[in-house]
Design a protein around this motif. Structure first.
Motif, mmCIF file in Angstrom:
data_model
loop_
_atom_site.group_PDB
_atom_site.id
_atom_site.type_symbol
_atom_site.label_atom_id
_atom_site.label_comp_id
_atom_site.label_asym_id
_atom_site.label_seq_id
_atom_site.Cartn_x
_atom_site.Cartn_y
_atom_site.Cartn_z
ATOM 1 N N GLU A 161 0.818 -1.213 0.000
ATOM 2 C CA GLU A 161 0.000 0.000 0.000
ATOM 3 C C GLU A 161 0.854 1.266 0.000
ATOM 4 O O GLU A 161 0.365 2.339 -0.351
ATOM 5 C CB GLU A 161 -0.937 -0.011 1.212
ATOM 6 N N THR A 162 2.120 1.147 0.381
ATOM 7 C CA THR A 162 3.042 2.294 0.346
ATOM 8 C C THR A 162 3.868 2.312 -0.926
ATOM 9 O O THR A 162 4.896 2.995 -0.989
ATOM 10 C CB THR A 162 3.979 2.236 1.560
ATOM 11 N N HIS A 163 3.436 1.578 -1.957
ATOM 12 C CA HIS A 163 4.245 1.463 -3.178
ATOM 13 C C HIS A 163 4.471 2.819 -3.840
ATOM 14 O O HIS A 163 5.595 3.139 -4.250
ATOM 15 C CB HIS A 163 3.561 0.504 -4.155
ATOM 16 N N VAL A 164 3.423 3.616 -3.974
ATOM 17 C CA VAL A 164 3.557 4.908 -4.661
ATOM 18 C C VAL A 164 4.533 5.820 -3.914
ATOM 19 O O VAL A 164 5.346 6.524 -4.520
ATOM 20 C CB VAL A 164 2.172 5.572 -4.804
ATOM 21 N N TRP A 165 4.481 5.803 -2.595
ATOM 22 C CA TRP A 165 5.404 6.635 -1.810
ATOM 23 C C TRP A 165 6.845 6.181 -2.035
ATOM 24 O O TRP A 165 7.749 6.994 -2.213
ATOM 25 C CB TRP A 165 5.040 6.545 -0.330
ATOM 26 N N HIS A 166 7.084 4.878 -2.045
ATOM 27 C CA HIS A 166 8.441 4.368 -2.238
ATOM 28 C C HIS A 166 8.927 4.574 -3.666
ATOM 29 O O HIS A 166 10.105 4.886 -3.894
ATOM 30 C CB HIS A 166 8.495 2.872 -1.897
ATOM 31 N N ALA A 167 8.029 4.405 -4.650
ATOM 32 C CA ALA A 167 8.441 4.491 -6.051
ATOM 33 C C ALA A 167 8.920 5.882 -6.423
ATOM 34 O O ALA A 167 9.714 6.038 -7.343
ATOM 35 C CB ALA A 167 7.280 4.075 -6.964
ATOM 36 N N LYS A 168 8.452 6.922 -5.715
ATOM 37 C CA LYS A 168 8.885 8.283 -6.005
ATOM 38 C C LYS A 168 10.266 8.585 -5.422
ATOM 39 O O LYS A 168 10.885 9.566 -5.812
ATOM 40 C CB LYS A 168 7.870 9.280 -5.440
ATOM 41 N N THR A 200 13.178 7.579 15.655
ATOM 42 C CA THR A 200 12.317 6.453 15.274
ATOM 43 C C THR A 200 12.437 6.203 13.782
ATOM 44 O O THR A 200 12.483 7.145 12.992
ATOM 45 C CB THR A 200 10.848 6.737 15.633
ATOM 46 N N PHE A 201 12.486 4.950 13.425
ATOM 47 C CA PHE A 201 12.590 4.536 12.029
ATOM 48 C C PHE A 201 11.440 3.585 11.742
ATOM 49 O O PHE A 201 11.263 2.586 12.449
ATOM 50 C CB PHE A 201 13.931 3.841 11.787
ATOM 51 N N VAL A 202 10.635 3.892 10.729
ATOM 52 C CA VAL A 202 9.457 3.097 10.389
ATOM 53 C C VAL A 202 9.707 2.384 9.062
ATOM 54 O O VAL A 202 10.164 3.011 8.090
ATOM 55 C CB VAL A 202 8.195 3.977 10.292
ATOM 56 N N GLN A 203 9.407 1.106 9.018
ATOM 57 C CA GLN A 203 9.581 0.307 7.816
ATOM 58 C C GLN A 203 8.307 -0.473 7.531
ATOM 59 O O GLN A 203 7.717 -1.071 8.443
ATOM 60 C CB GLN A 203 10.761 -0.663 7.968
ATOM 61 N N ASP A 204 7.915 -0.468 6.272
ATOM 62 C CA ASP A 204 6.749 -1.241 5.850
ATOM 63 C C ASP A 204 7.201 -2.676 5.575
ATOM 64 O O ASP A 204 7.937 -2.946 4.626
ATOM 65 C CB ASP A 204 6.133 -0.617 4.596
ATOM 66 N N VAL A 205 6.757 -3.599 6.401
ATOM 67 C CA VAL A 205 7.137 -5.009 6.253
ATOM 68 C C VAL A 205 5.926 -5.849 5.847
ATOM 69 O O VAL A 205 5.826 -7.037 6.209
ATOM 70 C CB VAL A 205 7.754 -5.538 7.561
ATOM 71 N N VAL A 284 6.439 -15.128 8.284
ATOM 72 C CA VAL A 284 7.637 -15.702 7.665
ATOM 73 C C VAL A 284 7.997 -14.885 6.436
ATOM 74 O O VAL A 284 7.182 -14.114 5.907
ATOM 75 C CB VAL A 284 7.413 -17.186 7.269
ATOM 76 N N HIS A 285 9.214 -15.061 5.988
ATOM 77 C CA HIS A 285 9.665 -14.394 4.761
ATOM 78 C C HIS A 285 8.932 -15.008 3.570
ATOM 79 O O HIS A 285 8.644 -16.220 3.556
ATOM 80 C CB HIS A 285 11.183 -14.556 4.606
ATOM 81 N N PRO A 286 8.631 -14.207 2.543
ATOM 82 C CA PRO A 286 7.854 -14.754 1.413
ATOM 83 C C PRO A 286 8.545 -15.889 0.671
ATOM 84 O O PRO A 286 7.870 -16.712 0.037
ATOM 85 C CB PRO A 286 7.631 -13.531 0.506
ATOM 86 N N CYS A 287 9.871 -15.985 0.741
ATOM 87 C CA CYS A 287 10.547 -17.046 0.002
ATOM 88 C C CYS A 287 10.355 -18.427 0.642
ATOM 89 O O CYS A 287 10.564 -19.455 -0.018
ATOM 90 C CB CYS A 287 12.035 -16.728 -0.147
ATOM 91 N N ILE A 288 9.958 -18.479 1.914
ATOM 92 C CA ILE A 288 9.724 -19.779 2.564
ATOM 93 C C ILE A 288 8.266 -19.961 2.959
ATOM 94 O O ILE A 288 7.931 -20.916 3.663
ATOM 95 C CB ILE A 288 10.625 -19.941 3.808
ATOM 96 N N ALA A 289 7.392 -19.050 2.516
ATOM 97 C CA ALA A 289 5.988 -19.122 2.930
ATOM 98 C C ALA A 289 5.311 -20.380 2.395
ATOM 99 O O ALA A 289 4.586 -21.075 3.141
ATOM 100 C CB ALA A 289 5.250 -17.869 2.461
ATOM 101 N N ASP A 290 5.513 -20.707 1.137
ATOM 102 C CA ASP A 290 4.858 -21.891 0.570
ATOM 103 C C ASP A 290 5.333 -23.191 1.217
ATOM 104 O O ASP A 290 4.501 -24.063 1.544
ATOM 105 C CB ASP A 290 5.089 -21.916 -0.945
ATOM 106 N N PRO A 291 6.658 -23.386 1.434
ATOM 107 C CA PRO A 291 7.062 -24.609 2.162
ATOM 108 C C PRO A 291 6.493 -24.682 3.573
ATOM 109 O O PRO A 291 6.132 -25.780 4.040
ATOM 110 C CB PRO A 291 8.588 -24.517 2.174
ATOM 111 N N SER A 320 1.582 -4.211 7.749
ATOM 112 C CA SER A 320 2.478 -4.304 8.897
ATOM 113 C C SER A 320 3.575 -3.243 8.810
ATOM 114 O O SER A 320 4.139 -3.008 7.733
ATOM 115 C CB SER A 320 3.124 -5.696 8.968
ATOM 116 N N PHE A 321 3.860 -2.631 9.953
ATOM 117 C CA PHE A 321 4.937 -1.668 10.080
ATOM 118 C C PHE A 321 5.798 -2.035 11.273
ATOM 119 O O PHE A 321 5.284 -2.469 12.307
ATOM 120 C CB PHE A 321 4.396 -0.235 10.253
ATOM 121 N N GLU A 322 7.094 -1.826 11.123
ATOM 122 C CA GLU A 322 8.035 -2.024 12.216
ATOM 123 C C GLU A 322 8.614 -0.676 12.625
ATOM 124 O O GLU A 322 9.014 0.119 11.767
ATOM 125 C CB GLU A 322 9.159 -2.973 11.811
ATOM 126 N N LEU A 323 8.654 -0.431 13.945
ATOM 127 C CA LEU A 323 9.211 0.797 14.496
ATOM 128 C C LEU A 323 10.523 0.467 15.187
ATOM 129 O O LEU A 323 10.558 -0.394 16.078
ATOM 130 C CB LEU A 323 8.248 1.450 15.491
#
Length: 351
Positions: A161-168, A200-205, A284-291, A320-323
């Motif tokens: 949902e924060t794609h447009v903000w990051h893409a700029k 404070t540092f906020v990251q979209d996870v 979990v990380h998306p690379c191991i979600a299916d297993p 999800s956001f991490e502070l």
């Protein structure tokens, strides 16, 4: 030969010479008259001089034709009628309403509008566009149109949902089917480090996958216990069971600990509600979600609790956001301070 004969011969020669002289004189006069008849041509007497006035007059037609061709070249090509106006007379609406154009340019403007690529518009008798395009700005900016375009551009990948903000501000990169920010467009490493250490540092996870396991608390602990080490069964401890803390886990394939590790994960119990089943969120990380999903289903079949345990992927329903940083708790409390005066579950968690 007698004297009379010689005199006659000399007279004939003299007459022939006189005739030749007259012919040469007449030929010279004719040549001079022909030279005078040609305008701008220098005579033999003025061979080293140039008559500029006569030269220009003789070629005035060619010069005028060259000037006309240059003027027509300016107005032809990609330049439209309203672009030929001086800057102080140009208006944005001139390209849509020919009544704003000078009279001398209206016919050309009408013909250009008829030939333009705006085929969905029609030109009225008064020279004004009457019907707007079907796909105009109003239709493009409607909520459902924006949503449709948003979903169309995500073909084969998922946007946060924060794609447009990051893409700029950053270079985007596809990772495990999700578009995430890879590197910033400007040098901001020092500012980011200072914010993480002092403020404070906020990251979209939200690119992490969230798996919900719902059922009784005993069955959930047994199911997750098949994929973790024995020391990680602290998820059943009261400090984690009330949902106030998140537990860090290392997942393995069902029943194969300490071999066949899948990767790290975090587990969070949802706060208990009277009369409802418990549920746990495993991130979990998306690379191991299916297993992980397949191993959870395999462990559920081994425990024979298919009817009492539900396993769902709820990643698309959460943001999800991490502070990070020293002031993260202070900022979170300032954001949630409005719930302190309300008697709700959120206020008790904040306390």
């Amino acid at each position: 030969m007698s004297a009379g004969g010689s005199e006659r011969d000399s007279g004939k020669r003299a007459g022939a010479d006189m005739r030749k002289g007259r012919q040469s004189a007449s030929g010279f006069k004719q040549h001079v008259s022909e030279q005078k008849a040609v305008p701008g041509h220098a005579t033999l007497a003025k061979a080293r001089a140039l008559d500029v006035t006569g030269f220009v007059e003789a070629r005035s037609f060619e010069i005028n034709a060259l000037q006309r061709s240059l003027e027509s070249a300016k107005t032809s090509g990609n330049a439209r009628a309203f672009q030929t106006l001086p800057r102080h007379l140009r208006r944005r609406a001139a390209s849509h309403n020919v009544k704003r154009m000078p009279v001398r340019l209206r016919e050309k403007a009408i013909s250009e509008m008829k030939k333009s690529a705006q085929s969905s518009k029609t030109l009225g008798e008064a020279g004004k566009l009457t019907n707007a395009k079907k796909n105009n700005r109003y239709r493009r900016r409607r909520a459902r149109s924006v949503r449709a375009e948003y979903e169309l551009r995500q073909a084969g990948k998922r946007w946060l949902e924060t794609h447009v903000w990051h893409a700029k501000r950053m270079h985007m990169k596809e990772m495990s089917g999700v578009m995430v920010a890879d590197s910033p467009n400007e040098r901001s490493h020092r500012a980011a480090y200072r914010a993480a250490m002092e403020k404070t540092f906020v990251q979209d996870v939200s690119f992490y996958r969230t798996i919900e396991v719902a059922g009784s608390a005993e069955d959930i602990v047994r199911l997750v216990g098949r994929l973790v080490a024995p020391q990680d069964l602290t998820i059943a401890a009261p400090c984690h069971a009330d949902g106030s803390r998140m537990a860090s886990l290392t997942l393995y394939r069902a029943g194969q600990y300490p071999l066949a590790a899948l990767g790290p994960a975090t587990a969070l119990w949802r706060p208990p509600v009277e009369g409802e089943l418990r549920s746990m969120w495993i991130r979990v990380h998306p690379c191991i979600a299916d297993p992980v999903l397949s191993e959870l289903a395999n462990a559920r079949s081994q425990l024979q609790v298919q009817q009492t345990l539900g396993i769902d992927d709820i990643s698309s329903d959460l943001v999800s956001f991490e502070l990070l940083g020293n002031q993260s708790t202070l900022m979170l409390c300032s954001i949630l301070s409005h719930t302190a005066s309300l008697e709700s579950c959120g206020s008790s968690v904040l306390q």
